[in-house]
Design a protein around this motif. Structure first.
Motif, short mmCIF file in Angstrom:
data_model
loop_
_atom_site.label_atom_id
_atom_site.label_comp_id
_atom_site.label_asym_id
_atom_site.label_seq_id
_atom_site.Cartn_x
_atom_site.Cartn_y
_atom_site.Cartn_z
N UNK A 20 26.05 57.35 11.87
CA UNK A 20 25.23 58.48 12.34
C UNK A 20 25.57 59.74 11.55
N UNK A 21 26.85 59.98 11.33
CA UNK A 21 27.26 61.15 10.57
C UNK A 21 26.78 61.05 9.11
N UNK A 22 26.88 59.86 8.53
CA UNK A 22 26.41 59.67 7.16
C UNK A 22 24.90 59.88 7.09
N UNK A 23 24.18 59.35 8.08
CA UNK A 23 22.73 59.53 8.13
C UNK A 23 22.36 61.01 8.24
N UNK A 27 21.37 61.13 4.66
CA UNK A 27 20.05 60.54 4.84
C UNK A 27 20.07 59.03 5.04
N UNK A 28 18.89 58.55 5.41
CA UNK A 28 18.70 57.15 5.76
C UNK A 28 18.98 56.22 4.58
N UNK A 34 24.90 51.64 2.20
CA UNK A 34 26.20 51.23 2.75
C UNK A 34 26.11 49.90 3.49
N UNK A 35 25.05 49.70 4.26
CA UNK A 35 24.89 48.44 4.98
C UNK A 35 24.68 47.28 4.01
N UNK A 36 23.90 47.49 2.95
CA UNK A 36 23.72 46.45 1.94
C UNK A 36 25.05 46.10 1.28
#
Length: 88
Positions: A20-23, A27-28, A34-36
């Motif tokens: 959430x903080x990174x978003x 941004x998205x 990161x998830x990839x």
């Protein structure tokens, strides 16, 4: 009579924190990246021993069949693999 299995089923659960903080900061697209990378790192480290799945938004699970005496080696390789992915 069944033969004794020489491998154990081992389950690893991963949860990505701080997204959430990174978003909110980057941004998205940064969160997607990161998830990839997390998925690639987990699959590269554990996929050859079993299956890796993403479930939920930021959770992953690895179901592997391996001699439990090899766990420390697998975890060390996982840490090294994740370290190589930093900065991509």
């Amino acid at each position: 009579m069944r033969e004794k299995l020489c491998e154990d089923l081992i389950v690893f659960s991963f949860d990505s924190n701080g997204l959430k903080k990174i978003n909110n900061t980057y941004g998205h697209s940064a969160v997607d990246k990161l998830l990839r990378l997390a998925g690639i790192c987990i699959d590269y480290s554990f996929g050859k021993y079993g299956k890796v799945y993403r479930y939920g938004g930021d959770e992953f699970i690895a179901l592997i069949y391996v001699d439990s005496r090899k766990i420390n080696l697998i975890l060390d390789n996982f840490k090294k693999n994740c370290g190589r992915k930093q900065g991509i």
